[in-house]
Scaffold this active site. Structure first.
Site, PDB file in Angstrom:
ATOM      1  N   SER A  67      34.310  43.182  42.556  1.00  0.00           N
ATOM      2  CA  SER A  67      33.475  42.219  41.499  1.00  0.00           C
ATOM      3  C   SER A  67      32.803  41.175  42.429  1.00  0.00           C
ATOM      4  O   SER A  67      33.196  40.974  43.621  1.00  0.00           O
ATOM      5  CB  SER A  67      34.523  41.575  40.797  1.00  0.00           C
ATOM      6  OG  SER A  67      34.205  40.464  40.053  1.00  0.00           O
TER       7      SER A  67
ATOM      8  N   TYR B 176      42.857  37.574  40.240  1.00  0.00           N
ATOM      9  CA  TYR B 176      41.919  38.608  40.065  1.00  0.00           C
ATOM     10  C   TYR B 176      40.938  38.648  41.354  1.00  0.00           C
ATOM     11  O   TYR B 176      40.874  39.558  41.747  1.00  0.00           O
ATOM     12  CB  TYR B 176      40.811  38.413  39.136  1.00  0.00           C
ATOM     13  CG  TYR B 176      39.913  39.301  38.746  1.00  0.00           C
ATOM     14  CD1 TYR B 176      40.172  40.831  38.360  1.00  0.00           C
ATOM     15  CD2 TYR B 176      38.639  39.039  38.754  1.00  0.00           C
ATOM     16  CE1 TYR B 176      39.119  41.412  38.007  1.00  0.00           C
ATOM     17  CE2 TYR B 176      37.650  39.845  38.527  1.00  0.00           C
ATOM     18  CZ  TYR B 176      37.843  41.255  38.145  1.00  0.00           C
ATOM     19  OH  TYR B 176      36.915  42.261  37.934  1.00  0.00           O
TER      20      TYR B 176
HETATM   21  N1  LIG Z   1      33.378  44.038  32.906  1.00  0.00           N
HETATM   22  C1  LIG Z   1      32.867  43.207  33.739  1.00  0.00           C
HETATM   23  O1  LIG Z   1      32.177  42.206  33.574  1.00  0.00           O
HETATM   24  C2  LIG Z   1      33.332  43.447  35.308  1.00  0.00           C
HETATM   25  C3  LIG Z   1      32.565  42.653  36.267  1.00  0.00           C
HETATM   26  C4  LIG Z   1      33.112  42.658  37.618  1.00  0.00           C
HETATM   27  C5  LIG Z   1      34.002  43.740  37.817  1.00  0.00           C
HETATM   28  N2  LIG Z   1      34.441  44.698  36.890  1.00  0.00           N
HETATM   29  C6  LIG Z   1      35.444  45.663  37.394  1.00  0.00           C
HETATM   30  O2  LIG Z   1      35.024  47.041  36.549  1.00  0.00           O
HETATM   31  C7  LIG Z   1      36.227  47.640  36.561  1.00  0.00           C
HETATM   32  C8  LIG Z   1      36.042  48.113  34.750  1.00  0.00           C
HETATM   33  O3  LIG Z   1      35.976  47.177  34.158  1.00  0.00           O
HETATM   34  P1  LIG Z   1      35.709  47.018  32.486  1.00  0.00           P
HETATM   35  O4  LIG Z   1      35.190  45.741  32.071  1.00  0.00           O
HETATM   36  O5  LIG Z   1      35.164  48.386  32.209  1.00  0.00           O
HETATM   37  O6  LIG Z   1      37.341  47.098  31.993  1.00  0.00           O
HETATM   38  P2  LIG Z   1      38.051  47.643  30.744  1.00  0.00           P
HETATM   39  O7  LIG Z   1      36.926  47.816  29.570  1.00  0.00           O
HETATM   40  O8  LIG Z   1      39.137  46.677  30.423  1.00  0.00           O
HETATM   41  O9  LIG Z   1      38.361  49.328  31.093  1.00  0.00           O
HETATM   42  C9  LIG Z   1      39.547  49.207  31.949  1.00  0.00           C
HETATM   43  C10 LIG Z   1      39.952  50.796  31.777  1.00  0.00           C
HETATM   44  O10 LIG Z   1      40.920  50.840  32.898  1.00  0.00           O
HETATM   45  C11 LIG Z   1      42.196  51.546  32.298  1.00  0.00           C
HETATM   46  N3  LIG Z   1      43.270  51.052  32.872  1.00  0.00           N
HETATM   47  C12 LIG Z   1      43.476  49.880  33.098  1.00  0.00           C
HETATM   48  N4  LIG Z   1      44.833  49.590  33.750  1.00  0.00           N
HETATM   49  C13 LIG Z   1      45.130  50.936  34.166  1.00  0.00           C
HETATM   50  C14 LIG Z   1      45.870  51.655  34.905  1.00  0.00           C
HETATM   51  N5  LIG Z   1      47.152  50.967  35.584  1.00  0.00           N
HETATM   52  N6  LIG Z   1      46.069  52.999  35.099  1.00  0.00           N
HETATM   53  C15 LIG Z   1      45.150  53.819  34.614  1.00  0.00           C
HETATM   54  N7  LIG Z   1      44.099  53.068  33.807  1.00  0.00           N
HETATM   55  C16 LIG Z   1      44.064  51.752  33.420  1.00  0.00           C
HETATM   56  C17 LIG Z   1      41.826  51.201  30.680  1.00  0.00           C
HETATM   57  O11 LIG Z   1      42.531  52.100  29.891  1.00  0.00           O
HETATM   58  P3  LIG Z   1      44.194  51.796  29.479  1.00  0.00           P
HETATM   59  O12 LIG Z   1      44.160  50.339  29.108  1.00  0.00           O
HETATM   60  O13 LIG Z   1      44.323  52.658  28.498  1.00  0.00           O
HETATM   61  O14 LIG Z   1      44.885  52.163  30.619  1.00  0.00           O
HETATM   62  C18 LIG Z   1      40.406  51.474  30.475  1.00  0.00           C
HETATM   63  O15 LIG Z   1      40.098  52.656  30.360  1.00  0.00           O
HETATM   64  C19 LIG Z   1      37.197  46.883  36.698  1.00  0.00           C
HETATM   65  O16 LIG Z   1      37.834  47.373  38.314  1.00  0.00           O
HETATM   66  C20 LIG Z   1      36.713  45.559  36.714  1.00  0.00           C
HETATM   67  O17 LIG Z   1      37.497  44.499  37.583  1.00  0.00           O
HETATM   68  C21 LIG Z   1      33.995  44.458  35.562  1.00  0.00           C
END
Ligand SMILES: NC(=O)c1ccc[n+]([C@@H]2O[C@H](COP(=O)([O-])OP(=O)(O)OC[C@H]3O[C@@H](n4cnc5c(N)ncnc54)[C@H](OP(=O)(O)O)[C@@H]3O)[C@@H](O)[C@H]2O)c1
Length: 270
Positions: free
Chosen positions: A143, A156
């Site tokens: 990120s 984070y």
């Molecule tokens: N969205 C943003 O603005 C943003 C910005 C920068 C970076 N990111 C990074 O991009 C990635 C995805 O983010 P997102 O926004 O798409 O998140 P999200 O919508 O919360 O999705 C996270 C996914 O990971 C799964 N998960 C979480 N913990 C887990 C574990 N211990 N084992 C297996 N599955 C797990 C969740 O399903 P369950 O809860 O059912 O396990 C879900 O499918 C992350 O690494 C985040 O830090 C996101």
């Protein structure tokens, strides 16, 4: 147009039952890959599996928690049992938090590191021997918060910074095996409406409103950028205009970046 790079490739995407992970799965399936979906919540995972199969894809869904070493190893083993190979591992599963450092229960750091750091280490170690055989890719989803400590996000930011160290080590260690290691600095992205964040006391809360002067990138454009990183076998990819500007400013004017952060923190706390 289909990107032939991904035709018949086998890809595990951790945390792909919603959000960015699911969007990557959709892009990979559209480009002819066999995708392994993952998440902890079976209902959400089945929903994602059905959505992707409806696109004409054929996915394997493995419900497990990648922060637990045996479960992460099983994710890799099931992939090999089903498809006989592994070409791409995308370490995407991640959890976020919000709260000033002084207010944090120490357990918040533990929870964040369990998924964001150990949840990356655990599948990567058993996947490496298979990725060596296929000369494939391992991609780590970091990120912009992994490039600089941000107020309210200490746990984070530090977990995402750890990914940089891990990727830099692996790249040099694996130089002879000709694998691709990618590190993606994702910027503000549209969130799934169900997405929650961890509060200072460890409870799950709705995501706080983001500054409205920054436009969020769409899930599908983030997914396309990640596929481009793999196709071009690039090391670092920084997303969004803010991310690219920050990379330059952080290098030459870190004091100005800090002043901007103080200004926006005051605005958000009003
Ligand atoms: N969205 C943003 O603005 C943003 C910005 C920068 C970076 N990111 C990074 O991009 C990635 C995805 O983010 P997102 O926004 O798409 O998140 P999200 O919508 O919360 O999705 C996270 C996914 O990971 C799964 N998960 C979480 N913990 C887990 C574990 N211990 N084992 C297996 N599955 C797990 C969740 O399903 P369950 O809860 O059912 O396990 C879900 O499918 C992350 O690494 C985040 O830090 C996101």
């Amino acid at each position: 147009m289909k990107d032939k790079t991904f035709q018949d490739k086998v890809a595990i995407i951790t945390g792909s039952s919603r959000g960015i992970g699911k969007a990557i799965a959709v892009e990979l399936v559209r480009n002819g890959a066999f995708v392994v979906l993952n998440g902890r919540n079976q209902k959400r995972l089945t929903q994602a599996e059905n959505e992707i199969n409806a696109l004409g894809g054929k996915v394997l869904a493995v419900c497990c928690d990648v922060s637990i070493p045996t479960q992460a190893k099983n994710l890799v083993n099931k992939t090999i049992e089903t498809y006989g190979k592994l070409d791409i591992l995308i370490n995407n599963a991640g959890v976020s938090m919000y709260g000033d450092f002084s207010d944090l229960k120490p357990e918040v750091f533990k929870t964040i590191f369990e998924t964001n750091v150990f949840g990356v280490v655990n599948p990567t170690i058993p996947a490496l021997s298979h990725i060596r055989k296929s000369h494939g890719s391992i991609v780590f989803i970091s990120s912009l918060a992994g490039t600089r400590g941000l107020p309210g996000h200490s746990a984070y930011c530090s977990s995402k910074m750890a990914l940089r160290a891990i990727t830099e080590s692996i790249r040099v260690e694996e130089i002879k095996s000709k694998i691709h290691v990618g590190l993606i600095f994702v910027g503000f992205t549209e969130n799934d409406p169900e997405k929650k964040t961890i509060a200072a006391d460890g409870s799950l809360i709705a995501i706080k409103n983001r500054p409205n002067f920054i436009k969020a990138q769409t899930l599908s454009s983030v997914a396309k950028a990640i596929l481009k990183n793999i196709r071009k076998r690039k090391f670092r990819t920084t997303l969004t205009g803010v991310g690219k500007l920050n990379a330059v400013m952080q290098a030459i004017m870190p004091g100005v970046v800090e002043k901007i952060l103080i200004f926006s923190m005051k605005r958000m706390k009003k």
